[in-house]
Design an enzyme around this catalytic site. Structure first.
Site, mmCIF file in Angstrom:
data_model
loop_
_atom_site.group_PDB
_atom_site.id
_atom_site.type_symbol
_atom_site.label_atom_id
_atom_site.label_comp_id
_atom_site.label_asym_id
_atom_site.label_seq_id
_atom_site.Cartn_x
_atom_site.Cartn_y
_atom_site.Cartn_z
ATOM 1 N N GLU A 27 -109.249 33.214 -159.734
ATOM 2 C CA GLU A 27 -108.769 32.140 -160.596
ATOM 3 C C GLU A 27 -109.827 31.781 -161.640
ATOM 4 O O GLU A 27 -111.013 32.089 -161.481
ATOM 5 C CB GLU A 27 -108.452 30.894 -159.755
ATOM 6 C CG GLU A 27 -107.403 31.108 -158.673
ATOM 7 C CD GLU A 27 -106.006 31.266 -159.219
ATOM 8 O OE1 GLU A 27 -105.784 30.930 -160.415
ATOM 9 O OE2 GLU A 27 -105.137 31.741 -158.469
ATOM 10 N N ILE A 83 -100.409 41.126 -144.042
ATOM 11 C CA ILE A 83 -100.783 41.577 -142.696
ATOM 12 C C ILE A 83 -100.079 40.713 -141.646
ATOM 13 O O ILE A 83 -100.190 39.490 -141.681
ATOM 14 C CB ILE A 83 -102.308 41.473 -142.488
ATOM 15 C CG1 ILE A 83 -103.058 42.254 -143.565
ATOM 16 C CG2 ILE A 83 -102.696 41.961 -141.109
ATOM 17 C CD1 ILE A 83 -104.557 42.030 -143.542
ATOM 18 N N ASP A 93 -111.087 28.609 -148.502
ATOM 19 C CA ASP A 93 -109.816 29.296 -148.265
ATOM 20 C C ASP A 93 -109.858 30.064 -146.948
ATOM 21 O O ASP A 93 -108.902 30.026 -146.157
ATOM 22 C CB ASP A 93 -109.523 30.248 -149.432
ATOM 23 C CG ASP A 93 -108.302 31.111 -149.188
ATOM 24 O OD1 ASP A 93 -107.184 30.606 -149.381
ATOM 25 O OD2 ASP A 93 -108.460 32.292 -148.805
ATOM 26 N N LYS A 110 -107.658 29.545 -143.142
ATOM 27 C CA LYS A 110 -107.011 30.608 -142.374
ATOM 28 C C LYS A 110 -107.607 30.719 -140.977
ATOM 29 O O LYS A 110 -106.881 30.940 -140.001
ATOM 30 C CB LYS A 110 -107.136 31.929 -143.128
ATOM 31 C CG LYS A 110 -106.418 31.911 -144.471
ATOM 32 C CD LYS A 110 -106.762 33.100 -145.341
ATOM 33 C CE LYS A 110 -106.087 32.992 -146.705
ATOM 34 N NZ LYS A 110 -106.492 34.090 -147.625
ATOM 35 N N GLU A 144 -96.140 33.153 -141.362
ATOM 36 C CA GLU A 144 -96.823 34.447 -141.325
ATOM 37 C C GLU A 144 -97.653 34.689 -142.571
ATOM 38 O O GLU A 144 -98.764 35.227 -142.511
ATOM 39 C CB GLU A 144 -95.804 35.580 -141.162
ATOM 40 C CG GLU A 144 -96.416 36.965 -141.055
ATOM 41 C CD GLU A 144 -97.274 37.126 -139.822
ATOM 42 O OE1 GLU A 144 -98.517 37.239 -139.981
ATOM 43 O OE2 GLU A 144 -96.733 37.137 -138.710
#
Length: 441
Positions: A193, A139, A204, A208, A132
Site C-alpha cells: 500500500e 491457503i 497484520d 492472523k 477462511e
C-alpha cells in the site's frame, strides 16, 4: 427456508477481493452447482461506488446501495463482508447476524479484536461466521485447523502470513536491495500500500496469529498479548551477514504451547536455516507450518493475497455454509473464540531463543572483554563471534555474535547495558534465530 432455498448471496464491498468473489459467483455458478449440488447465485453487490464492478463487467442489475433492502430479502442466506476495517464492517456484520444471515468475512483485524463477540452474536441468532480468507489468502489453513488436524494436540505454529513483507525480504535477500528500495518496488508492483504500516509493522501478521493460535490451541489468544516487531528497521548488512552464516530472514508469526499449558506468541523478523522449508517461500507467497502430536509437521503453502486466491477461500466458505457443512462444525466444536477460555500466556521475557546480535565497536583494546563480561553477567552463552567489514573508515568494527539458547528478558537486559558502553558506535542490533521445532512422534 432451507439453506438451498436461501441460496442467494450478497457481497458487501466490490474492491479487489469483493470483485474477485463476485466474478467467481457469476462466471462459475454452474460449475459450483455441479460440484456441490447447490444452485448458488449472486443476487446483490452492495457498495457506494460501482466503478470497479463495471470495470470487471459485472451485471448492473446486481448493484445495490441499500443494505437494509438486502437484509430484508428472505432469499439471501449469506452476506459476504469485504469492506475491511473495524468500524463500518463491525456494524454491518452485526446487522446481518441479527437479521438471521450467515456471514463470510476476510476481515482478520475485526476477528482479532471482536471475534468472540461476533461468534456469540451469530450463535444467538442461529447463524454462523465463515472466515477462511482471513488468514493466508487462498491457503485453507483455517479448515485444516478445525477439521483436518482435529485429531491433534497442536504444539506449535510458524507462519509467513504477510505477502508484502515476504516480497520485500525476498528482494533484500536475493537481489541485495535495501529495505527502502525493496519497499518502493513492492509499491510499484501493487504488492504494498501507499501507506504500508499495517504490513511492515507486523500488525497484520499478529491479527492472523491471534486467530490461528486460538483455533489451534483451543485457548483464546488476545491480540494485545502478542509481542510484535516489524521489518521496517532491518538493515541490508544484517540480512547479508545472516546469509553468510547460512540463514534466511523472514517475518515469522510464531506460537507455541508448552507442556504446562502456557502459550507463547510473537511476530518478528527471524533468521531460519536456509534448508528449512519455510526459507524457500519467496515473493508474495505465504506458508504456515503446524506441528501436531500425532501427525508431526504439516505445511500449508500458497498465494497469501490477491483477488482470485482470496476469493477462492471466500467462495469455499459460502459453499460450505450453503451445503450446511460448516454449521455442523460451528455448532458442535468447542474451539471457537466465544467458547474457549483465555489462554495462559508465557511471559515474553521467559521465552528462550538463539539470537543474532551485531554491535559496532571502536577498535581499541579491552572492548571485547567488556562485551563478553556483560553477556556472562546476564547468563548468556556465546556460540560464535565474527568480525565483519563495515566498508567505512570510521575506526569502528561490526562484530556479529550468535548466542546459545537464552531468555528474551536476559538478552534485553544485556543489550540495554551494552548500548551504554562508550566503546559502542550506535545501538546494537538483535534478530532472533528460529530453529526447527522438534517433532514428538
Amino acid at each position: 427456508m432451507s439453506n438451498i432455498e436461501r441460496n442467494a448471496v450478497a457481497v458487501l464491498g466490490c474492491g479487489t477481493v469483493g470483485g474477485g468473489t463476485a466474478k467467481i459467483l457469476v462466471e462459475d455458478c454452474e460449475f459450483l452447482r455441479q460440484r456441490t449440488n447447490v444452485p448458488v447465485r449472486l443476487k446483490y453487490i452492495v457498495d457506494v461506488n460501482f466503478t470497479h464492478a463495471r470495470a470487471l463487467g459485472l451485471p448492473e442489475e446486481l448493484y445495490e446501495k441499500d443494505l437494509d433492502k438486502v437484509l430484508a430479502d428472505p432469499e439471501v442466506g449469506v452476506v459476504v463482508e469485504l469492506i475491511g476495517g473495524t468500524t463500518l464492517a463491525r456494524t454491518f456484520i452485526c446487522k446481518a447476524l441479527k437479521a438471521g444471515k450467515n456471514v463470510v468475512t476476510a476481515n482478520k483485524a475485526l476477528l482479532a479484536h471482536y471475534g468472540a463477540e461476533l461468534f456469540a452474536l451469530a450463535r444467538e441468532n442461529g447463524v454462523v461466521i465463515g472466515f477462511e480468507a482471513s488468514c493466508g489468502g487462498g491457503i485453507p489453513i483455517i479448515r485444516a485447523l478445525y477439521d483436518g488436524l482435529i485429531a491433534n494436540r497442536n504444539e506449535a505454529i510458524y507462519g509467513i502470513v504477510n505477502g508484502t513483507c515476504n516480497y520485500i525480504l525476498t528482494q533484500m535477500t536475493h537481489d541485495g536491495k535495501s529495505y527502502a528500495e525493496a519497499l518502493a518496488e513492492a509499491q510499484t508492483q501493487g504488492l504494498a500500500e501507499a501507506n504500508p504500516t499495517l504490513d511492515v509493522s507486523g500488525l497484520d501478521s499478529a491479527h492472523k496469529l491471534a486467530i490461528m493460535s486460538s483455533l489451534a490451541f483451543g485457548k483464546y489468544v488476545e491480540l494485545s498479548a502478542i509481542p510484535v516487531i516489524g521489518i521496517d528497521t532491518l538493515e541490508l548488512m544484517d540480512v547479508s551477514a545472516g546469509q553468510d552464516l547460512g540463514y534466511t530472514i523472514k517475518l515469522m508469526a510464531m506460537a507455541r504451547k508448552y507442556d504446562d499449558g502456557k502459550i507463547s506468541t510473537m511476530v518478528c523478523p527471524v533468521f531460519i536455516d536456509k534448508n528449512h522449508p519455510l526459507a524457500w517461500v519467496s515473493g508474495s507467497f505465504n506458508a504456515v507450518s503446524v506441528y501436531g502430536h500425532a501427525v508431526g509437521h504439516t505445511m500449508y503453502y500458497g498465494r497469501g493475497a490477491g483477488s482470485s486466491p482470496t476469493a477462492s477461500a471466500v467462495t469455499s466458505d459460502i459453499m460450505s455454509i450453503l451445503t450446511g457443512a460448516f454449521q455442523k462444525y460451528f455448532n458442535t466444536l468447542p474451539i471457537w473464540a466465544d467458547r474457549i477460555e483465555k489462554a495462559d500466556m508465557l511471559e515474553p521475557s521467559k521465552a528462550e531463543e538463539k539470537f543474532y546480535i551485531r554491535i559496532n565497536v571502536i577498535d581499541k583494546p579491552g572492548v571485547l572483554a567488556n562485551v563478553t563480561a556483560i553477556f556472562a553477567k546476564h547468563d548468556i552463552s556465546i556460540a560464535s563471534m565474527v568480525q565483519k567489514n563495515n566498508g567505512k573508515d570510521d575506526n569502528s568494527i561490526p562484530i556479529v555474535i550468535i548466542t546459545h539458547l537464552a531468555k528474551e528478558g536476559d538478552v534485553a537486559d544485556a543489550l540495554q547495558e551494552l548500548n551504554l558502553l562508550p566503546e559502542l558506535n550506535g545501538n546494537s542490533v538483535c534478530i532472533r534465530i528460529m530453529e526447527e521445532y522438534k517433532e514428538n512422534i
